[in-house]
Design an enzyme around this catalytic site. Structure first.
Site, PDB file in Angstrom:
ATOM      1  N   PHE A  59       0.832  -1.209   0.000  1.00 60.40           N
ATOM      2  CA  PHE A  59       0.000   0.000   0.000  1.00 60.40           C
ATOM      3  C   PHE A  59       0.870   1.264   0.000  1.00 60.40           C
ATOM      4  O   PHE A  59       0.465   2.303  -0.529  1.00 60.40           O
ATOM      5  CB  PHE A  59      -0.909  -0.017   1.246  1.00 60.40           C
ATOM      6  CG  PHE A  59      -1.901   1.097   1.300  1.00 60.40           C
ATOM      7  CD1 PHE A  59      -3.093   1.014   0.606  1.00 60.40           C
ATOM      8  CD2 PHE A  59      -1.664   2.233   2.056  1.00 60.40           C
ATOM      9  CE1 PHE A  59      -4.019   2.048   0.646  1.00 60.40           C
ATOM     10  CE2 PHE A  59      -2.572   3.271   2.116  1.00 60.40           C
ATOM     11  CZ  PHE A  59      -3.758   3.175   1.404  1.00 60.40           C
ATOM     12  N   GLU A  60       2.062   1.162   0.598  1.00 66.24           N
ATOM     13  CA  GLU A  60       2.944   2.334   0.711  1.00 66.24           C
ATOM     14  C   GLU A  60       3.825   2.538  -0.524  1.00 66.24           C
ATOM     15  O   GLU A  60       4.550   3.539  -0.616  1.00 66.24           O
ATOM     16  CB  GLU A  60       3.855   2.195   1.945  1.00 66.24           C
ATOM     17  CG  GLU A  60       3.177   2.501   3.267  1.00 66.24           C
ATOM     18  CD  GLU A  60       2.207   1.428   3.711  1.00 66.24           C
ATOM     19  OE1 GLU A  60       2.539   0.235   3.569  1.00 66.24           O
ATOM     20  OE2 GLU A  60       1.104   1.789   4.178  1.00 66.24           O
ATOM     21  N   THR A  88     -10.203 -11.759   4.709  1.00 70.02           N
ATOM     22  CA  THR A  88     -10.987 -10.520   4.692  1.00 70.02           C
ATOM     23  C   THR A  88     -10.768  -9.823   3.349  1.00 70.02           C
ATOM     24  O   THR A  88      -9.869 -10.196   2.600  1.00 70.02           O
ATOM     25  CB  THR A  88     -10.524  -9.570   5.823  1.00 70.02           C
ATOM     26  OG1 THR A  88      -9.199  -9.131   5.501  1.00 70.02           O
ATOM     27  CG2 THR A  88     -10.509 -10.257   7.171  1.00 70.02           C
ATOM     28  N   HIS A  90      -9.287  -7.254   2.700  1.00 68.22           N
ATOM     29  CA  HIS A  90      -8.096  -6.403   2.724  1.00 68.22           C
ATOM     30  C   HIS A  90      -7.285  -6.515   1.431  1.00 68.22           C
ATOM     31  O   HIS A  90      -6.804  -5.528   0.878  1.00 68.22           O
ATOM     32  CB  HIS A  90      -7.207  -6.805   3.910  1.00 68.22           C
ATOM     33  CG  HIS A  90      -6.585  -5.640   4.595  1.00 68.22           C
ATOM     34  ND1 HIS A  90      -7.060  -5.118   5.766  1.00 68.22           N
ATOM     35  CD2 HIS A  90      -5.529  -4.882   4.255  1.00 68.22           C
ATOM     36  CE1 HIS A  90      -6.328  -4.091   6.118  1.00 68.22           C
ATOM     37  NE2 HIS A  90      -5.386  -3.927   5.225  1.00 68.22           N
ATOM     38  N   ARG A 129       5.746 -17.642  -8.299  1.00 67.53           N
ATOM     39  CA  ARG A 129       6.049 -16.443  -9.089  1.00 67.53           C
ATOM     40  C   ARG A 129       7.220 -15.633  -8.525  1.00 67.53           C
ATOM     41  O   ARG A 129       7.615 -14.625  -9.090  1.00 67.53           O
ATOM     42  CB  ARG A 129       4.781 -15.576  -9.174  1.00 67.53           C
ATOM     43  CG  ARG A 129       3.770 -16.180 -10.127  1.00 67.53           C
ATOM     44  CD  ARG A 129       2.343 -15.825  -9.837  1.00 67.53           C
ATOM     45  NE  ARG A 129       1.444 -16.522 -10.750  1.00 67.53           N
ATOM     46  CZ  ARG A 129       1.074 -17.804 -10.618  1.00 67.53           C
ATOM     47  NH1 ARG A 129       1.522 -18.538  -9.608  1.00 67.53           N
ATOM     48  NH2 ARG A 129       0.269 -18.364 -11.500  1.00 67.53           N
TER      49      ARG A 129
HETATM   50  C1  DLZ Z   1      -2.368  -5.107   5.978  1.00 69.91           C
HETATM   51  C2  DLZ Z   1      -1.782  -5.902   4.869  1.00 69.91           C
HETATM   52  C3  DLZ Z   1      -2.325  -7.159   4.531  1.00 69.91           C
HETATM   53  C4  DLZ Z   1      -3.480  -7.756   5.250  1.00 69.91           C
HETATM   54  N1  DLZ Z   1      -1.780  -7.914   3.581  1.00 69.91           N
HETATM   55  C5  DLZ Z   1      -0.711  -7.440   2.891  1.00 69.91           C
HETATM   56  C6  DLZ Z   1      -0.121  -8.211   1.856  1.00 69.91           C
HETATM   57  O1  DLZ Z   1      -0.495  -9.357   1.553  1.00 69.91           O
HETATM   58  N2  DLZ Z   1       0.919  -7.662   1.184  1.00 69.91           N
HETATM   59  C7  DLZ Z   1       1.417  -6.399   1.450  1.00 69.91           C
HETATM   60  O2  DLZ Z   1       2.359  -5.958   0.784  1.00 69.91           O
HETATM   61  N3  DLZ Z   1       0.889  -5.675   2.453  1.00 69.91           N
HETATM   62  C8  DLZ Z   1      -0.154  -6.146   3.173  1.00 69.91           C
HETATM   63  N4  DLZ Z   1      -0.683  -5.416   4.189  1.00 69.91           N
HETATM   64  C9  DLZ Z   1      -0.020  -4.138   4.598  1.00 69.91           C
HETATM   65  C10 DLZ Z   1      -0.448  -2.916   3.779  1.00 69.91           C
HETATM   66  O3  DLZ Z   1       0.178  -2.918   2.506  1.00 69.91           O
HETATM   67  C11 DLZ Z   1      -0.004  -1.625   4.522  1.00 69.91           C
HETATM   68  O4  DLZ Z   1       1.364  -1.687   4.805  1.00 69.91           O
HETATM   69  C12 DLZ Z   1      -0.744  -1.421   5.841  1.00 69.91           C
HETATM   70  O5  DLZ Z   1      -2.146  -1.472   5.639  1.00 69.91           O
HETATM   71  C13 DLZ Z   1      -0.373  -0.049   6.475  1.00 69.91           C
HETATM   72  O6  DLZ Z   1      -0.766   1.023   5.616  1.00 69.91           O
END
Ligand code: DLZ
Length: 157
Positions: A59-60, A88, A90, A129
């Site tokens: 996400f970052e 979930t 997410h 992958r």
């Molecule tokens: C929270 C979260 C979840 C549940 N799964 C992943 C994932 O599979 N891969 C990934 O790179 N990051 C995940 N994150 C973290 C989010 O990308 C993010 O770092 C948090 O929600 C904080 O903003």
């Protein structure tokens, strides 16, 4: 008809790259980083021309990609992460934001920003992958970065 074909060369010499990787699923993102570094080295990238940035999760990645692309310091930005579906929703939010954000970073800056993020339903799919059975998405993204950086350089020239 034999149109002029334009495509970037697979030669990384003289080009600068930023790699962004996330720490979530780090065992696998490490493999993606290794794949990307190996591909860049094999294509002739100089060691000092590659910088590695780390963020907490996928996400970052887009905001940092946007900032690095806008800095003018890099010819391409290689984004690496692993998002695995959980119980979930997410997964859907993180994957959609990462994909849209990365595309937006490229469109807003004009710098190639590569999507080397695995989105998988299971850990096994993600492992495949990340170098086990179905290639290495990090290496693929790095090769695409070199090709596009050369294509845009040629177009500028
Ligand atoms: C929270 C979260 C979840 C549940 N799964 C992943 C994932 O599979 N891969 C990934 O790179 N990051 C995940 N994150 C973290 C989010 O990308 C993010 O770092 C948090 O929600 C904080 O903003």
């Amino acid at each position: 008809m034999h149109p002029t074909v334009h495509q970037g060369k697979l030669n990384a010499s003289g080009l600068r790259f930023a790699i962004i990787s996330s720490r979530w699923n780090e065992l696998l993102t490490t493999r993606l980083v290794e794949g990307a570094l190996d591909a860049l080295a094999r294509l002739g990238a100089e060691e000092q021309a590659v910088e590695h940035f780390r963020v907490p999760g996928s996400f970052e990645i887009p905001l940092l990609a946007r900032k690095l692309a806008a800095s003018g310091r890099f010819d391409a930005i290689i984004c690496l992460g692993v998002i695995i579906r959980g119980e979930t929703p997410h997964f859907d939010y993180v994957a959609a934001c990462a994909a849209n954000g990365i595309a937006q970073a490229a469109m807003e800056t004009g710098v190639p920003v590569l999507f080397g993020i695995i989105t998988a339903n299971t850990v096994e799919q993600a492992m495949d992958r990340a170098g086990v059975k179905a290639g290495n998405k990090g290496a693929e993204a790095a090769m695409a970065a070199v090709e596009l950086a050369n294509l845009y350089k040629e177009m500028r020239g």
